[in-house]
Write a protein that holds these residues in place. Structure first.
Motif, mmCIF file in Angstrom:
data_model
loop_
_atom_site.group_PDB
_atom_site.id
_atom_site.type_symbol
_atom_site.label_atom_id
_atom_site.label_comp_id
_atom_site.label_asym_id
_atom_site.label_seq_id
_atom_site.Cartn_x
_atom_site.Cartn_y
_atom_site.Cartn_z
ATOM 1 N N VAL A 89 27.558 -62.134 -84.244
ATOM 2 C CA VAL A 89 27.371 -62.865 -85.487
ATOM 3 C C VAL A 89 25.915 -63.301 -85.627
ATOM 4 O O VAL A 89 25.374 -63.373 -86.730
ATOM 5 N N SER A 90 25.273 -63.571 -84.489
ATOM 6 C CA SER A 90 23.886 -64.032 -84.487
ATOM 7 C C SER A 90 23.122 -63.313 -83.385
ATOM 8 O O SER A 90 23.570 -63.268 -82.239
ATOM 9 N N LEU A 91 21.961 -62.758 -83.747
ATOM 10 C CA LEU A 91 21.126 -62.040 -82.785
ATOM 11 C C LEU A 91 19.686 -62.515 -82.917
ATOM 12 O O LEU A 91 19.117 -62.509 -84.005
ATOM 13 N N ARG A 92 19.133 -62.934 -81.786
ATOM 14 C CA ARG A 92 17.715 -63.300 -81.742
ATOM 15 C C ARG A 92 17.035 -62.401 -80.720
ATOM 16 O O ARG A 92 17.519 -62.251 -79.594
ATOM 17 N N VAL A 93 15.946 -61.791 -81.117
ATOM 18 C CA VAL A 93 15.205 -60.920 -80.208
ATOM 19 C C VAL A 93 13.766 -61.396 -80.138
ATOM 20 O O VAL A 93 13.164 -61.771 -81.147
ATOM 21 N N GLY A 94 13.226 -61.377 -78.922
ATOM 22 C CA GLY A 94 11.869 -61.843 -78.716
ATOM 23 C C GLY A 94 10.851 -60.759 -78.994
ATOM 24 O O GLY A 94 11.146 -59.727 -79.602
ATOM 25 N N MET A 229 16.510 -75.512 -90.264
ATOM 26 C CA MET A 229 16.086 -74.524 -89.287
ATOM 27 C C MET A 229 15.368 -75.191 -88.116
ATOM 28 O O MET A 229 14.540 -76.088 -88.292
ATOM 29 N N ARG A 230 15.699 -74.751 -86.923
ATOM 30 C CA ARG A 230 15.024 -75.193 -85.710
ATOM 31 C C ARG A 230 15.104 -74.063 -84.695
ATOM 32 O O ARG A 230 15.726 -73.032 -84.948
ATOM 33 N N ASP A 231 14.506 -74.266 -83.539
ATOM 34 C CA ASP A 231 14.394 -73.175 -82.576
ATOM 35 C C ASP A 231 15.751 -72.662 -82.103
ATOM 36 O O ASP A 231 15.912 -71.473 -81.838
ATOM 37 N N ASP A 232 16.738 -73.540 -82.001
ATOM 38 C CA ASP A 232 18.051 -73.116 -81.507
ATOM 39 C C ASP A 232 19.058 -72.875 -82.630
ATOM 40 O O ASP A 232 20.267 -72.831 -82.383
ATOM 41 N N TYR A 233 18.567 -72.691 -83.841
ATOM 42 C CA TYR A 233 19.460 -72.498 -84.992
ATOM 43 C C TYR A 233 20.392 -71.310 -84.788
ATOM 44 O O TYR A 233 21.545 -71.326 -85.228
ATOM 45 N N TRP A 234 19.894 -70.273 -84.113
ATOM 46 C CA TRP A 234 20.688 -69.056 -83.909
ATOM 47 C C TRP A 234 22.001 -69.335 -83.177
ATOM 48 O O TRP A 234 22.965 -68.582 -83.328
ATOM 49 N N LYS A 235 22.050 -70.416 -82.420
ATOM 50 C CA LYS A 235 23.265 -70.751 -81.671
ATOM 51 C C LYS A 235 24.359 -71.341 -82.554
ATOM 52 O O LYS A 235 25.528 -71.363 -82.163
ATOM 53 N N HIS A 236 23.990 -71.838 -83.711
ATOM 54 C CA HIS A 236 24.913 -72.641 -84.512
ATOM 55 C C HIS A 236 25.344 -71.962 -85.802
ATOM 56 O O HIS A 236 25.991 -72.581 -86.641
ATOM 57 N N VAL A 237 24.996 -70.706 -85.968
ATOM 58 C CA VAL A 237 25.381 -69.973 -87.176
ATOM 59 C C VAL A 237 26.888 -69.736 -87.170
ATOM 60 O O VAL A 237 27.444 -69.330 -86.140
#
Length: 237
Positions: A89-94, A229-237
């Motif tokens: 559901v949520s993907l963050r890539v560096g 929006m914040r740095d850990d937003y991807w965790k809470h989608v």
């Protein structure tokens, strides 16, 4: 503080009800048999790791829907698809390191390989001149196919620099103008799939952009500070 890898693995294995695991600083490789089945936890929903650790986990936890890979090579995105594509559901890539004979994906590749994805956060290398990286995704490739409607949720894109640099007011304006223009093109050409775009290119607050109700080629950019929006937003989608 450096944590002994053996102790870390023992802790993770012993706590089988963990909802989130962050192993971004753990150098663990799947060819070591003692590391097998580190994260089989059915309760696991959020995972951060920077090694091929996930590929050693069989089966992959079915409830794992949020994944962050802090660093990757451009050719490694298909590996994430093979393991987690249908369920993310949520993907963050560096920051993505380019390699020879590796072509960037298009947004069409993203929407077809991650059918449930609703949030896609891409971190990019800092550059002195305004630019948006295309090593991982070429944002305008296959845009003719963007008119083909695939039934799926729309995606919120996030573009950020991992390192936030202070810039002069003139530089800030130049960056804003560049990213805004880029965002309008993406929102216009991929409006079937992209809901809005969040960006942050310096130490200033996050900005959210979308098109007004007119949509399509006539849509005007609507821009506002994104206070959620914040740095850990991807965790809470």
């Amino acid at each position: 503080m450096r944590v002994n890898q053996k102790d870390l693995l023992a802790f993770v294995v012993a706590h089988d009800r963990l909802r989130e695991i962050d192993m971004r600083y753990s150098y663990i490789f799947p060819d070591d048999s003692q590391h097998a089945q580190v994260i089989p936890h059915p309760s696991l929903q959020i995972l951060t790791c920077r090694t091929p650790l996930l590929s050693s986990q069989t089966p992959v936890p079915t409830n794992l829907t949020h994944f962050y890979r802090p660093y990757l090579l451009s050719r490694q995105l298909p590996g994430i698809v093979a393991l987690l594509g249908p369920q993310l559901v949520s993907l963050r890539v560096g920051e993505c390191f380019p390699i020879e004979r590796s072509s960037p994906w298009s947004l069409l590749d993203v929407v077809t390989n991650f059918p449930r994805l609703r949030f896609f956060h891409v971190e990019m290398f800092h550059t002195s001149l305004p630019s948006l990286g295309t090593t991982l995704v070429d944002w305008f490739r296959d845009r003719q196919a963007s008119r083909v409607l695939i039934a799926r949720p729309k995606i919120v894109l996030a573009w950020t620099n991992k390192q936030q640099f202070l810039r002069t007011e003139k530089q800030e304006i130049e960056w804003d103008q560049y990213v805004d223009k880029f965002a309008v093109r993406v929102l216009t050409e991929w409006d079937n799939y992209i809901e809005r775009i969040i960006y942050r290119h310096s130490a200033r607050p996050y900005i959210s952009v979308t098109l007004d109700a007119a949509g399509g080629m006539g849509g005007q950019l609507v821009k506002a500070e994104d206070t959620d929006m914040r740095d850990d937003y991807w965790k809470h989608v």
